[in-house]
Design an enzyme around this catalytic site. Structure first.
Site, PDB file in Angstrom:
ATOM      1  N   ASP A 128     -15.025   3.492  -4.433  1.00 42.26           N
ATOM      2  CA  ASP A 128     -14.756   2.086  -4.771  1.00 42.26           C
ATOM      3  C   ASP A 128     -14.072   2.093  -6.130  1.00 42.26           C
ATOM      4  O   ASP A 128     -14.703   2.430  -7.139  1.00 42.26           O
ATOM      5  CB  ASP A 128     -16.076   1.306  -4.833  1.00 42.26           C
ATOM      6  CG  ASP A 128     -15.872  -0.169  -5.188  1.00 42.26           C
ATOM      7  OD1 ASP A 128     -14.759  -0.550  -5.619  1.00 42.26           O
ATOM      8  OD2 ASP A 128     -16.836  -0.941  -5.041  1.00 42.26           O
ATOM      9  N   PHE A 131      -5.101 -12.525  -3.020  1.00 45.37           N
ATOM     10  CA  PHE A 131      -5.609 -13.799  -2.520  1.00 45.37           C
ATOM     11  C   PHE A 131      -4.603 -14.353  -1.529  1.00 45.37           C
ATOM     12  O   PHE A 131      -3.388 -14.204  -1.716  1.00 45.37           O
ATOM     13  CB  PHE A 131      -5.796 -14.793  -3.669  1.00 45.37           C
ATOM     14  CG  PHE A 131      -7.041 -14.553  -4.471  1.00 45.37           C
ATOM     15  CD1 PHE A 131      -8.183 -15.311  -4.243  1.00 45.37           C
ATOM     16  CD2 PHE A 131      -7.077 -13.567  -5.450  1.00 45.37           C
ATOM     17  CE1 PHE A 131      -9.348 -15.096  -4.983  1.00 45.37           C
ATOM     18  CE2 PHE A 131      -8.229 -13.337  -6.189  1.00 45.37           C
ATOM     19  CZ  PHE A 131      -9.367 -14.103  -5.955  1.00 45.37           C
ATOM     20  N   LYS A 132      -5.096 -14.997  -0.489  1.00 46.87           N
ATOM     21  CA  LYS A 132      -4.191 -15.661   0.456  1.00 46.87           C
ATOM     22  C   LYS A 132      -3.554 -16.860  -0.238  1.00 46.87           C
ATOM     23  O   LYS A 132      -4.155 -17.471  -1.130  1.00 46.87           O
ATOM     24  CB  LYS A 132      -4.973 -16.158   1.679  1.00 46.87           C
ATOM     25  CG  LYS A 132      -5.677 -15.058   2.445  1.00 46.87           C
ATOM     26  CD  LYS A 132      -4.705 -14.325   3.350  1.00 46.87           C
ATOM     27  CE  LYS A 132      -5.378 -13.189   4.097  1.00 46.87           C
ATOM     28  NZ  LYS A 132      -4.621 -11.961   4.125  1.00 46.87           N
ATOM     29  N   VAL A 133      -2.347 -17.202   0.199  1.00 48.60           N
ATOM     30  CA  VAL A 133      -1.635 -18.345  -0.398  1.00 48.60           C
ATOM     31  C   VAL A 133      -2.500 -19.607  -0.315  1.00 48.60           C
ATOM     32  O   VAL A 133      -2.533 -20.422  -1.243  1.00 48.60           O
ATOM     33  CB  VAL A 133      -0.271 -18.566   0.315  1.00 48.60           C
ATOM     34  CG1 VAL A 133       0.434 -19.788  -0.237  1.00 48.60           C
ATOM     35  CG2 VAL A 133       0.600 -17.326   0.154  1.00 48.60           C
ATOM     36  N   TYR A 152      -0.960 -11.755  -8.479  1.00 47.55           N
ATOM     37  CA  TYR A 152      -0.647 -10.525  -7.742  1.00 47.55           C
ATOM     38  C   TYR A 152       0.596  -9.870  -8.336  1.00 47.55           C
ATOM     39  O   TYR A 152       0.632  -8.660  -8.566  1.00 47.55           O
ATOM     40  CB  TYR A 152      -0.436 -10.858  -6.264  1.00 47.55           C
ATOM     41  CG  TYR A 152      -0.097  -9.665  -5.397  1.00 47.55           C
ATOM     42  CD1 TYR A 152      -1.096  -8.793  -4.978  1.00 47.55           C
ATOM     43  CD2 TYR A 152       1.209  -9.424  -4.981  1.00 47.55           C
ATOM     44  CE1 TYR A 152      -0.798  -7.699  -4.182  1.00 47.55           C
ATOM     45  CE2 TYR A 152       1.516  -8.334  -4.186  1.00 47.55           C
ATOM     46  CZ  TYR A 152       0.506  -7.479  -3.776  1.00 47.55           C
ATOM     47  OH  TYR A 152       0.807  -6.392  -2.991  1.00 47.55           O
TER      48      TYR A 152
HETATM   49  P1  NDP Z   1      -5.107  -4.365   3.388  1.00 48.41           P
HETATM   50  O1  NDP Z   1      -5.783  -5.589   2.877  1.00 48.41           O
HETATM   51  O2  NDP Z   1      -4.885  -4.200   4.830  1.00 48.41           O
HETATM   52  O3  NDP Z   1      -5.887  -3.071   2.858  1.00 48.41           O
HETATM   53  C1  NDP Z   1      -6.261  -2.952   1.530  1.00 48.41           C
HETATM   54  C2  NDP Z   1      -7.128  -1.727   1.393  1.00 48.41           C
HETATM   55  O4  NDP Z   1      -7.551  -1.624   0.018  1.00 48.41           O
HETATM   56  C3  NDP Z   1      -8.419  -1.825   2.227  1.00 48.41           C
HETATM   57  O5  NDP Z   1      -8.751  -0.555   2.709  1.00 48.41           O
HETATM   58  C4  NDP Z   1      -9.443  -2.299   1.214  1.00 48.41           C
HETATM   59  O6  NDP Z   1     -10.764  -1.961   1.533  1.00 48.41           O
HETATM   60  C5  NDP Z   1      -8.957  -1.489   0.012  1.00 48.41           C
HETATM   61  N1  NDP Z   1      -9.593  -1.921  -1.227  1.00 48.41           N
HETATM   62  C6  NDP Z   1      -9.585  -3.148  -1.816  1.00 48.41           C
HETATM   63  N2  NDP Z   1     -10.343  -3.123  -2.933  1.00 48.41           N
HETATM   64  C7  NDP Z   1     -10.827  -1.860  -3.052  1.00 48.41           C
HETATM   65  C8  NDP Z   1     -11.662  -1.208  -3.972  1.00 48.41           C
HETATM   66  N3  NDP Z   1     -12.201  -1.861  -5.009  1.00 48.41           N
HETATM   67  N4  NDP Z   1     -11.918   0.103  -3.800  1.00 48.41           N
HETATM   68  C9  NDP Z   1     -11.410   0.785  -2.767  1.00 48.41           C
HETATM   69  N5  NDP Z   1     -10.641   0.215  -1.832  1.00 48.41           N
HETATM   70  C10 NDP Z   1     -10.353  -1.087  -1.977  1.00 48.41           C
HETATM   71  O7  NDP Z   1      -3.739  -4.294   2.572  1.00 48.41           O
HETATM   72  P2  NDP Z   1      -2.388  -3.442   2.791  1.00 48.41           P
HETATM   73  O8  NDP Z   1      -2.668  -2.252   3.618  1.00 48.41           O
HETATM   74  O9  NDP Z   1      -1.346  -4.394   3.167  1.00 48.41           O
HETATM   75  O10 NDP Z   1      -2.109  -3.018   1.283  1.00 48.41           O
HETATM   76  C11 NDP Z   1      -2.164  -1.682   0.799  1.00 48.41           C
HETATM   77  C12 NDP Z   1      -1.432  -1.640  -0.519  1.00 48.41           C
HETATM   78  O11 NDP Z   1      -0.058  -1.985  -0.308  1.00 48.41           O
HETATM   79  C13 NDP Z   1      -1.940  -2.640  -1.558  1.00 48.41           C
HETATM   80  O12 NDP Z   1      -1.928  -2.038  -2.830  1.00 48.41           O
HETATM   81  C14 NDP Z   1      -0.939  -3.779  -1.469  1.00 48.41           C
HETATM   82  O13 NDP Z   1      -0.890  -4.531  -2.650  1.00 48.41           O
HETATM   83  C15 NDP Z   1       0.335  -3.007  -1.212  1.00 48.41           C
HETATM   84  N6  NDP Z   1       1.421  -3.781  -0.622  1.00 48.41           N
HETATM   85  C16 NDP Z   1       1.304  -4.328   0.624  1.00 48.41           C
HETATM   86  C17 NDP Z   1       2.363  -5.020   1.200  1.00 48.41           C
HETATM   87  C18 NDP Z   1       2.303  -5.604   2.582  1.00 48.41           C
HETATM   88  O14 NDP Z   1       3.298  -6.221   2.991  1.00 48.41           O
HETATM   89  N7  NDP Z   1       1.227  -5.425   3.319  1.00 48.41           N
HETATM   90  C19 NDP Z   1       3.631  -5.219   0.448  1.00 48.41           C
HETATM   91  C20 NDP Z   1       3.655  -4.574  -0.833  1.00 48.41           C
HETATM   92  C21 NDP Z   1       2.585  -3.881  -1.339  1.00 48.41           C
HETATM   93  P3  NDP Z   1     -11.743  -3.017   2.319  1.00 48.41           P
HETATM   94  O15 NDP Z   1     -11.403  -2.901   3.771  1.00 48.41           O
HETATM   95  O16 NDP Z   1     -13.107  -2.494   1.978  1.00 48.41           O
HETATM   96  O17 NDP Z   1     -11.468  -4.384   1.767  1.00 48.41           O
END
Ligand code: NDP
Length: 275
Positions: A61, A93-95, A192
């Site tokens: 985490d 956060f969601k919009v 963000y």
């Molecule tokens: P998701 O919400 O699908 O996944 C996010 C992941 O991060 C989940 O596994 C979540 O775990 C994990 N996470 C959040 N907080 C923590 C924490 N404190 N410790 C460990 N794990 C954590 O998002 P995406 O797959 O879309 O995003 C992945 C990355 O890509 C992010 O950094 C995002 O900002 C970036 N990104 C995404 C884009 C998109 O279009 N999707 C565009 C540009 C960048 P849990 O399931 O436990 O919440």
């Protein structure tokens, strides 16, 4: 010979899971899917195992420094360090979320910037010669940078900004957001976006530092954008699949031995972008 090891944060779903999946196929060594929640992480690892992939799991985490330190100690002990680190974990956060902007600023910066910074503090010293560090930022960082005041833009683009100055600016944003004064202070209206400015600039700072302090270690550190990807974060309308979103992070994670670039760049679609 010591087994090589790759570590991915936030690997239980979305882009992180797709990065783990691709690394399991392409990386020569052990791959660790890490997740903050043991159950969700183990389920994701089991799913990948059922596809015939060899994957390992470790709880991590990034908001919990104790958890980071425990994982770092594990990789140091078992592998003598790490060869590939992908800082993918992030939140948005969601919009439609009605939480006040001040709360969104504090919570978003805590995970995306400060927790990623904690990860790097603990893991960068473990990165081995020839290591690759990939910090998943976003194209939103570039868009948000261009919306900052000229003074802030100058600092975020400068070659002499330190980690302390950057962290101070990130704290200032949260502080001003709490007082409702972030706009007057030159910040854009996106927590963000600011958090991802922090991730991109932190990557450039660490790249410069590693080039100076470990000039012969051939370590490459970059920030990247995965593109707009269909995940729980971005929703179903995004054009890319998680597997397509993983392409650029995985390309940076697997830059072949002997490569000297990209390093200290913001990369999208496997191409260095202007910062
Ligand atoms: P998701 O919400 O699908 O996944 C996010 C992941 O991060 C989940 O596994 C979540 O775990 C994990 N996470 C959040 N907080 C923590 C924490 N404190 N410790 C460990 N794990 C954590 O998002 P995406 O797959 O879309 O995003 C992945 C990355 O890509 C992010 O950094 C995002 O900002 C970036 N990104 C995404 C884009 C998109 O279009 N999707 C565009 C540009 C960048 P849990 O399931 O436990 O919440």
């Amino acid at each position: 010979m010591v087994t090589r090891v790759a570590v991915v944060t936030g690997g239980n779903k979305g882009i992180g899971k797709a990065i783990v999946q691709a690394l399991c196929k392409e990386f020569q060594g052990d791959v660790y899917l890490t997740a903050r929640d043991e159950g969700r992480g183990q389920d994701a690892a089991a799913l990948l195992s059922s596809e015939g992939l060899k994957v390992n799991f470790h709880q991590l985490d990034i908001n919990d420094v104790g958890s980071i330190a425990k994982a770092a100690a594990f990789f140091k002990d078992k592998y003598g360090g790490v060869d590939v680190l992908v800082n993918n974990a992030g939140i948005a956060f969601k919009v439609a979320d009605t939480a006040p902007f001040s709360t969104q600023a504090e919570v978003t910066l805590r995970t995306n910037f400060f927790a990623t910074q904690d990860m790097l503090t603990h893991f960068l010293p473990l990165v081995k010669t020839g290591g690759r560090v990939v910090n998943v930022s976003s194209f939103v960082s570039v868009w948000s940078l261009n919306k900052c005041s000229p003074q802030l833009q100058e600092r975020f683009r400068s070659d002499d900004i330190t980690e302390e100055e950057l962290a101070g600016l990130m704290r200032r944003f949260v502080d001003r957001a709490k007082k409702g004064e972030h706009k007057e202070d030159g910040w854009p209206e996106t927590a963000y976006g600011v958090s991802k400015i922090g991730v991109t600039v932190l990557s450039l700072i660490h790249a410069r530092r590693v080039a100076k302090e470990r000039p012969n270690d051939q370590i490459l550190i970059n920030a990247c954008c995965p593109g707009w990807v269909r995940t729980d974060m971005a929703g179903p309308k995004a054009p890319k699949s998680p597997e397509e979103g993983a392409v650029t992070p995985v390309y940076l994670a697997l830059l072949p031995a002997g490569e000297t670039a990209p390093h200290g760049k913001f990369v999208s679609e496997k191409t260095v972008q202007a910062w």
